[in-house]
Every structure is written in structure tokens, then in C-alpha cells.
Design a protein around this motif. Structure first.
Motif, PDB file in Angstrom:
ATOM      1  N   ARG A  85      -4.467   5.892   4.053  1.00  0.00           N
ATOM      2  CA  ARG A  85      -6.029   6.290   3.660  1.00  0.00           C
ATOM      3  C   ARG A  85      -6.878   5.478   2.868  1.00  0.00           C
ATOM      4  O   ARG A  85      -6.365   5.055   1.953  1.00  0.00           O
ATOM      5  N   TYR A 123      -6.724   5.692  -1.312  1.00  0.00           N
ATOM      6  CA  TYR A 123      -5.359   5.374  -1.771  1.00  0.00           C
ATOM      7  C   TYR A 123      -5.604   3.701  -1.864  1.00  0.00           C
ATOM      8  O   TYR A 123      -4.490   3.211  -2.457  1.00  0.00           O
ATOM      9  N   THR A 180      -3.920   2.202  -4.895  1.00  0.00           N
ATOM     10  CA  THR A 180      -2.589   2.805  -5.380  1.00  0.00           C
ATOM     11  C   THR A 180      -1.524   2.262  -4.469  1.00  0.00           C
ATOM     12  O   THR A 180      -1.505   2.236  -3.213  1.00  0.00           O
ATOM     13  N   GLN A 228       5.313   6.969 -11.624  1.00  0.00           N
ATOM     14  CA  GLN A 228       4.036   6.448 -11.556  1.00  0.00           C
ATOM     15  C   GLN A 228       3.836   5.686 -12.840  1.00  0.00           C
ATOM     16  O   GLN A 228       4.211   5.984 -13.973  1.00  0.00           O
ATOM     17  N   ARG A 257       0.720  -1.149  -0.038  1.00  0.00           N
ATOM     18  CA  ARG A 257       0.027  -0.043  -0.076  1.00  0.00           C
ATOM     19  C   ARG A 257       0.948   1.404  -0.081  1.00  0.00           C
ATOM     20  O   ARG A 257       1.794   1.338   0.839  1.00  0.00           O
ATOM     21  N   TRP A 258       0.502   2.301  -0.812  1.00  0.00           N
ATOM     22  CA  TRP A 258       1.377   3.477  -0.945  1.00  0.00           C
ATOM     23  C   TRP A 258       0.978   4.420   0.307  1.00  0.00           C
ATOM     24  O   TRP A 258       1.954   4.823   0.948  1.00  0.00           O
ATOM     25  N   LYS A 259      -0.279   4.504   0.350  1.00  0.00           N
ATOM     26  CA  LYS A 259      -0.545   5.250   1.460  1.00  0.00           C
ATOM     27  C   LYS A 259      -1.700   4.660   2.465  1.00  0.00           C
ATOM     28  O   LYS A 259      -2.487   3.893   1.634  1.00  0.00           O
TER      29      LYS A 259
END
Length: 163
Positions: free
Chosen positions: A73, A76, A79, A158, A69-71
Motif C-alpha cells: 500500500r 507504507y 517502510t 523495527q 518494500r514492507w507492504k
């Protein structure tokens, strides 16, 4: 051969590969090497939810890549961040490209829409590698890390998987 990680079996080899980068480069922002137990916990946590791949040749682990997981929340959730480390002798032999292409395919199949690669500015080899896979630079953070007494920039690349 590309295969899924086997955490208990692979932890020592993956720690050895990773610790080369921790101890001798600014590629990783960690400053202390991981022991086998720490690496096992890290691998197990990521592999439980995300693709985690190993490249093995003649019984020797030469590299690994994974997504996470990138972030945190909820917005996200689709992403993810990709990470790849190869044993230095395995670099420039197509192993990294094979690993990342498989990781990208698995991330796409798992519902990931965007992959982010976080790269220390100046690591041109990694920038070119990610560009060759279709990643594009989208950010540049100035002086956000310090290692070996040097302030370091970070660039994010990205790859949109939903296009």
C-alpha cells in the motif's frame, strides 16, 4: 569487501547461501530451494529499486543483505523490510554487522524512514544481532508458519531511521 550486488555474477553463490537456510532451518519460511534463475529474478527485482549488498572476500561471496518494500500500500512506501543471509562459516565474524550498517546507511540516504526485520521466534542469534543494531521488537505473531511439521511464531523488529 562490501559491494553492490551484481545479479548475473552473484546469483549462483547467493542461491547456495540462501538454500542452506531453506533446506536446513526454519529461518526462511520457503520450503523449496531456489535455482540460479529464480534467484537471479529475485535479486534483479529487488536491486532495481532498493539497496542490495554483497560481502565478498578473496573472490568468494560470504553473504548478502538487501531491503525491499514492507507492504504494497502507498502509505507504507517509506517502510522497508531488511533481509540478511550469511554463509554459515562467515557467521560471528562481524560480516553481518558491517553489511547491515552499510544497508542501514543506504536505506536512510534513499529516504526509508523505518526498517522492519521479520524473524522466526526462537532465532535468538538474529534477535540479539538486530537489537545490537538498534532494532526493537514490536510484534509477535503466534503459529503463523509451518515448516518441518512444526508451527512457528514470527517476531518483527523495527528500526526508526528518521530519529
Amino acid at each position: 569487501m562490501i559491494r553492490e550486488v551484481r545479479p548475473e555474477e552473484d546469483a549462483a553463490a547467493l542461491a547456495a547461501i540462501y538454500n542452506e537456510y531453506v533446506l536446513n532451518t526454519t529461518i526462511s519460511f520457503e520450503t523449496e530451494p531456489l535455482n540460479e534463475e529464480q534467484m537471479l529474478r529475485r535479486i534483479s527485482g529487488f536491486a532495481a529499486e532498493y539497496p542490495y549488498l554483497v560481502y565478498e572476500e578473496n573472490g568468494i561471496v560470504l553473504g548478502h543483505c538487501y531491503a525491499h518494500r514492507w507492504k504494497e500500500r502507498a502509505a507504507y512506501a517509506h517502510t522497508w523490510e531488511s533481509t540478511i543471509y550469511l554463509s554459515p562459516p562467515a557467521c560471528s565474524k562481524g560480516i553481518g554487522a558491517a553489511l547491515m550498517q552499510e544497508l542501514i546507511a543506504r536505506c536512510r540516504a534513499a529516504g526509508c524512514r523505518v526498517l522492519i526485520a521479520c524473524i522466526t521466534q526462537g532465532n535468538e542469534r538474529s534477535c540479539r544481532f538486530h537489537e545490537s543494531l538498534g532494532f526493537r521488537q514490536v510484534s509477535h505473531f503466534h503459529a503463523v508458519g509451518m515448516k518441518f511439521g512444526k508451527l512457528l511464531d514470527v517476531v518483527d523488529y523495527q528500526l526508526n531511521l528518521s530519529e
